[in-house]
Design a protein around this motif. Structure first.
Motif, short mmCIF file in Angstrom:
data_model
loop_
_atom_site.label_atom_id
_atom_site.label_comp_id
_atom_site.label_asym_id
_atom_site.label_seq_id
_atom_site.Cartn_x
_atom_site.Cartn_y
_atom_site.Cartn_z
N PRO A 175 -5.78 15.44 2.24
CA PRO A 175 -5.13 16.59 1.59
C PRO A 175 -6.20 17.58 1.11
CG PRO A 175 -4.79 14.55 0.30
CD PRO A 175 -5.74 14.23 1.41
N VAL A 176 -6.13 18.79 1.61
CA VAL A 176 -7.12 19.82 1.25
C VAL A 176 -6.47 21.18 1.12
CG1 VAL A 176 -9.28 18.87 2.19
CG2 VAL A 176 -7.67 20.04 3.70
N GLY A 177 -7.19 22.09 0.52
CA GLY A 177 -6.78 23.49 0.49
C GLY A 177 -7.07 24.09 1.86
N ILE A 178 -6.43 25.19 2.15
CA ILE A 178 -6.56 25.83 3.46
C ILE A 178 -8.03 26.14 3.79
CG2 ILE A 178 -6.04 28.15 2.51
CD1 ILE A 178 -4.88 27.01 5.95
N ASP A 179 -8.84 26.44 2.77
CA ASP A 179 -10.25 26.78 3.00
C ASP A 179 -11.06 25.60 3.55
OD1 ASP A 179 -9.83 25.60 0.40
OD2 ASP A 179 -11.92 26.08 -0.06
N GLN A 180 -10.55 24.39 3.40
CA GLN A 180 -11.30 23.21 3.85
C GLN A 180 -10.80 22.67 5.18
OE1 GLN A 180 -14.09 21.96 2.35
NE2 GLN A 180 -13.90 23.81 1.11
N LYS A 181 -9.77 23.31 5.73
CA LYS A 181 -9.17 22.79 6.96
C LYS A 181 -10.18 22.79 8.11
CE LYS A 181 -4.95 23.16 9.63
NZ LYS A 181 -4.61 24.17 10.63
N GLN A 182 -10.96 23.83 8.19
CA GLN A 182 -11.94 23.94 9.27
C GLN A 182 -12.95 22.78 9.22
OE1 GLN A 182 -14.77 27.22 9.13
NE2 GLN A 182 -14.48 27.62 11.32
N HIS A 183 -13.31 22.38 7.99
CA HIS A 183 -14.25 21.26 7.84
C HIS A 183 -13.62 19.95 8.31
CE1 HIS A 183 -16.72 23.51 4.52
NE2 HIS A 183 -17.02 23.90 5.74
N VAL A 184 -12.35 19.77 8.02
CA VAL A 184 -11.68 18.53 8.46
C VAL A 184 -11.55 18.54 9.98
CG1 VAL A 184 -9.67 17.03 8.21
CG2 VAL A 184 -10.44 18.38 6.26
N GLU A 185 -11.33 19.71 10.55
CA GLU A 185 -11.25 19.78 12.01
C GLU A 185 -12.59 19.46 12.65
OE1 GLU A 185 -9.23 23.50 12.37
OE2 GLU A 185 -7.30 22.45 12.17
N GLU A 238 -6.35 13.38 9.79
CA GLU A 238 -5.47 14.54 9.91
C GLU A 238 -5.56 15.37 8.62
OE1 GLU A 238 -3.14 16.06 12.61
OE2 GLU A 238 -3.06 13.87 12.77
N PRO A 239 -5.80 16.68 8.70
CA PRO A 239 -5.78 17.45 7.45
C PRO A 239 -4.34 17.68 7.00
CG PRO A 239 -6.21 18.91 9.32
CD PRO A 239 -6.12 17.51 9.87
N ILE A 240 -4.10 17.60 5.70
CA ILE A 240 -2.79 17.98 5.17
C ILE A 240 -3.01 19.15 4.24
CG2 ILE A 240 -0.81 17.29 3.76
CD1 ILE A 240 -1.01 14.57 4.69
N VAL A 241 -2.51 20.30 4.63
CA VAL A 241 -2.72 21.49 3.82
C VAL A 241 -1.49 21.69 2.95
CG1 VAL A 241 -3.15 23.97 3.87
CG2 VAL A 241 -4.24 22.48 5.53
N SER A 242 -1.71 21.77 1.65
CA SER A 242 -0.57 21.84 0.74
C SER A 242 0.26 23.10 1.01
CB SER A 242 -1.04 21.80 -0.71
OG SER A 242 -2.02 22.78 -0.91
N LYS A 243 1.54 22.98 0.78
CA LYS A 243 2.50 24.05 1.09
C LYS A 243 2.13 25.35 0.39
CE LYS A 243 5.73 21.59 3.30
NZ LYS A 243 4.68 20.65 3.71
N SER A 244 2.27 26.44 1.15
CA SER A 244 1.90 27.73 0.56
C SER A 244 2.88 28.11 -0.55
CB SER A 244 1.88 28.80 1.64
OG SER A 244 3.13 28.84 2.27
N GLY A 245 4.06 27.48 -0.56
CA GLY A 245 5.04 27.75 -1.60
C GLY A 245 4.52 27.43 -2.99
N MET A 246 3.52 26.58 -3.04
CA MET A 246 2.95 26.19 -4.31
C MET A 246 1.85 27.16 -4.76
SD MET A 246 4.01 24.06 -6.19
CE MET A 246 5.04 22.64 -6.39
N LYS A 247 1.78 28.28 -4.07
CA LYS A 247 0.69 29.20 -4.38
C LYS A 247 0.91 29.90 -5.71
CE LYS A 247 -2.05 31.11 -0.71
NZ LYS A 247 -2.01 32.16 0.29
#
Ligand code: TRP
Length: 333
Positions: free
Chosen positions: A147-157, A178-187
């Motif tokens: 589980p990561v923020g969108i900014d860390q997705k590239q690192h998990v990839e 697998e990266p899990i990016v938290s829902k943007s609804g929680m922004k």
């Protein structure tokens, strides 16, 4: 590795000043997560030194981060909470993975490009290989989800690419995470520029509500929150400020937008802002109390760190030894 339980792994920077965005979007939900996964949370002090740190501050923040996570409901009996530098396998595996990561791949990392622009006087090799240490964190525990923020997705990839490459040469070594990016609804957005995400490093202190802010500060910040010239508490396109405050209120109270509109029908923005501030402060009060308790017991926190490090080391050692054997390192018994 954990009796068929899937592994969830995440790293957190040692920074005590987490925001209500972190709280509502992530921290608050961690305990539900631990029902379904074997969870490990690591305070990444070794990642932190890729930019200059004041030693006393780094040390204090490491304690604070652990205390805050526990205060938000992470139960160290159910999850493994530990400090990265206490488990030496992280840097050992990082060296090995460095030899399976390409210069070109690391050059493409957006965070590296951003950070080297921001710290132009200190573009060190650690900043460059930061994602490789992160990959070691993840791969050591045969992690299924990150589980990561969108900014860390590239690192998990990138981590997935490294693990896939390694597995192609040495089969069945790593689980591919697998990266899990938290829902943007929680922004949760900034209180002074509600089109921007609330960020803990915002230079304007009124834009951000921290989990550890006291009640008066929280109320003052909400009172100053930027809104439009309308007067009705109504969720509508373009009313970014009010929409954001309504989302925050909804997150804390569990109420729907319609319920909130009904509750504040005929009342002005002033009443509404005060209610949001009070609700937020009241919800955070028990977290702050527990935080103070944990921080008052350094020995207790150290005992937790030790327990976490032992749990983590047990798994990390097994993975590292498997990797070293596959590579052809001589293993002494
Ligand atoms: N790089 C992450 C961040 O800045 C922190 C981190 C380090 C991490 N190691 C990790 C996150 C492993 C997930 C998994 O937020």
């Amino acid at each position: 590795m954990f009796q068929n339980q899937k592994v969830s792994y995440s790293g957190v920077q040692p920074s005590g000043n987490l925001t209500i965005g972190n709280y509502l979007g992530a921290l608050r939900n961690f305990s539900t997560y631990s029902e379904d996964y074997k969870c490990l949370y690591c305070v990444v002090d070794q990642h932190a030194i890729t930019v200059r740190q004041v030693p006393a501050d780094l040390r204090r923040r490491t304690y604070e981060t652990l205390a805050l996570y526990m205060a938000c409901g992470l139960d160290p009996e159910k999850v493994t909470l530990y400090v990265q530098s206490h488990v030496h396998e992280h840097t050992e595996l990082a060296w090995i993975l460095n030899c399976f990561t390409m210069f070109g791949e690391l050059s493409r990392m957006t965070q590296f490009k951003d950070k080297s622009a921001k710290h132009a006087d200190n573009i060190n090799a650690g900043l460059f290989t930061y994602p490789v240490l992160m990959a070691s964190d993840i791969l050591l525990y045969q992690t299924d989800v990150v589980p990561v923020g969108i900014d860390q997705k590239q690192h998990v990839e990138l981590c997935r690419d490294i693990a896939t490459r390694f597995n192609a040469l040495y089969p069945d070594t790593f689980t591919i995470p697998e990266p899990i990016v938290s829902k943007s609804g929680m922004k949760i957005m900034s209180l002074s520029e509600p089109t921007k995400k609330m960020s803990k490093s915002d230079e304007n202190p009124n834009a951000v509500v921290y989990i550890l802010d006291d009640k008066d500060t929280i109320i003052r910040k909400f009172k100053r929150a930027v809104t439009d010239s309308d007067t009705e508490v109504r969720f509508a396109p373009g009313k970014d400020g009010i929409n954001n405050l309504m989302s925050i209120y909804a997150c804390f109270t569990g109420k729907s937008m319609e319920e909130i509109e009904a509750e504040f029908a005929g009342k002005g923005y002033g009443d509404f802002k005060l209610a949001v501030g009070e609700t937020c402060a009241d919800a955070l009060a028990p977290v702050q109390q527990r935080f103070a308790q944990y921080m008052g017991d350094k020995a207790g926190l150290e005992a937790q760190m030790k327990k976490g490090a032992e749990e983590a080391s047990y798994i990390a050692r097994r993975t590292l030894s498997k990797v070293e054997k596959k590579l052809g390192f001589v293993q002494l018994r």
